[in-house]
Design an enzyme around this catalytic site. Structure first.
Site, mmCIF file in Angstrom:
data_model
loop_
_atom_site.group_PDB
_atom_site.id
_atom_site.type_symbol
_atom_site.label_atom_id
_atom_site.label_comp_id
_atom_site.label_asym_id
_atom_site.label_seq_id
_atom_site.Cartn_x
_atom_site.Cartn_y
_atom_site.Cartn_z
ATOM 1 N N CYS A 19 0.822 -1.412 0.130
ATOM 2 C CA CYS A 19 -0.081 0.069 0.265
ATOM 3 C C CYS A 19 0.951 1.246 -0.077
ATOM 4 C CB CYS A 19 -0.885 -0.018 1.122
ATOM 5 S SG CYS A 19 -2.058 -1.659 1.418
ATOM 6 N N HIS B 24 -3.181 6.565 1.972
ATOM 7 C CA HIS B 24 -3.786 5.277 1.573
ATOM 8 C C HIS B 24 -5.203 5.109 1.997
ATOM 9 C CE1 HIS B 24 -4.503 1.144 0.756
ATOM 10 N NE2 HIS B 24 -4.116 0.930 2.208
ATOM 11 N N ASN C 129 -10.447 -0.990 -0.903
ATOM 12 C CA ASN C 129 -8.854 -0.608 -0.751
ATOM 13 C C ASN C 129 -8.079 -1.269 -1.679
ATOM 14 O OD1 ASN C 129 -6.043 -1.301 0.125
ATOM 15 N ND2 ASN C 129 -6.737 -1.516 2.217
#
Length: 333
Positions: free
Chosen positions: A122, A258, A289
């Site tokens: 990420c 993020h 995500n």
């Protein structure tokens, strides 16, 4: 004696353009709630996710990366031949070698650009921006293509309640090039391998070879460990990035963390003391995500919807499996 020549340096760099590509399929909470014995209400309350985007069976990570890259190149008025280096961050390239970046370079007509993959989950896009900034200012490259691309639906267990229901597919790409004024602040990055198992693959490929009954490896996370780490230990990293860039929270117009979890995003905003006027990326609500792709996807949405403007000062921070992190202040393209 012949004098050694070195590359001519460039004082400043900036992001010239961004492109994005999301998975074609819209997957609702109701679509995935059954196998994890959950509900739309529980998922929304815990994560802020309403839908996530996932790619169709015939679309792979490289297809998403190619589409996003072409959009970024078009926006920058460049072609593949103008790219000197490609940095592709992903954890879902299904081949150990060759690199996805080298294949992408060929697809874009960027050969013989330098091309390599980054495995920083990420934080990968922010890692890539930091490296691209250094490459451009050192004179080693003039234009660098940075991509975060994932098809996370390839590595999920539909019955897993720890992370799988969060995940989506997509790619975001940015072109970094020279600038007359500062456009990318110093990157603050690091890792903590002592917490490597907090986000992990269920078993290795070697273990699968030795025991095929283990099945396809998928992702898992220790939710509370990750939540506490991201919510409270990442704010100081973001503060350091602002300090090294010579700006304060009051100077920031856009916050692009993020897209891990809406509660983490809200907690970080509170920890950082960002003013209420700051535009905060919340792409997770509709995209999910997407790991390395989440920051550029979120930035693209803010720009395309007019919530952020070219020239705005943005604080971006990526954090995830490793555990790894990276943050920098950038001028939006």
């Amino acid at each position: 004696m012949t004098e050694l020549q070195q590359a001519q340096t460039t004082q400043f760099s900036r992001i010239l353009a961004i492109g994005a590509e999301r998975g074609e399929l819209v997957v609702t909470n109701d679509d995935i709630a059954g196998p994890i014995d959950s509900s739309d209400e529980w998922i929304r309350q815990r994560t802020g996710i309403v839908t996530r985007r996932r790619a169709a069976e015939g679309t792979d990570m490289l297809d998403l990366a190619e589409a996003a890259s072409k959009k970024a190149l078009d926006a920058a008025g460049l072609t593949g031949a103008d790219i000197d280096a490609i940095i592709l961050s992903t954890i879902t390239h299904m081949h150990m070698t060759p690199s996805a970046a080298a294949i992408l370079a060929d697809r874009l007509g960027a050969t013989p650009a330098a091309a390599y993959d980054v495995s920083a989950a990420c934080a990968g896009y922010a890692y890539g921006i930091g490296q691209a900034d250094a490459l451009v200012r050192s004179g080693l490259a003039r234009h660098v293509l940075v991509i975060g691309a994932e098809k996370l639906s390839e590595i999920i267990d539909p019955t897993d309640r720890s992370i799988s229901f969060l995940l989506g597919d997509g790619a975001g790409a940015a072109i970094v090039g020279p600038s007359d004024t500062p456009g990318i602040g110093p990157t603050v990055w690091g890792s903590d391998g002592s917490k490597a198992t907090a986000i992990r693959q269920t078993h290795s490929w070697t273990e699968l070879r030795e025991d095929p009954e283990l099945g396809w490896p998928t992702l898992r996370q220790d939710g509370q460990t990750v939540f506490k780490w991201a919510s409270f230990q990442m704010a100081p990293i973001a503060e350091k990035a602002m300090a090294e860039a010579g700006v304060t929270a009051q100077d920031i117009k856009v916050f692009i963390p993020h897209q891990a979890n809406m509660r983490i995003i809200d907690q970080m905003k509170k920890q950082l003391g960002l003013p209420d006027t700051v535009v905060i990326a919340r792409d997770i609500a509709e995209t999910g995500n997407t790991s390395a792709a989440s920051i550029p996807l979120a930035a693209d949405r803010l720009l395309s919807e007019g919530q952020a403007q070219s020239g705005d000062l943005a604080l971006q921070i990526g954090f995830g499996a490793g555990l790894v992190y990276a943050a920098q202040v950038v001028v939006l393209p």
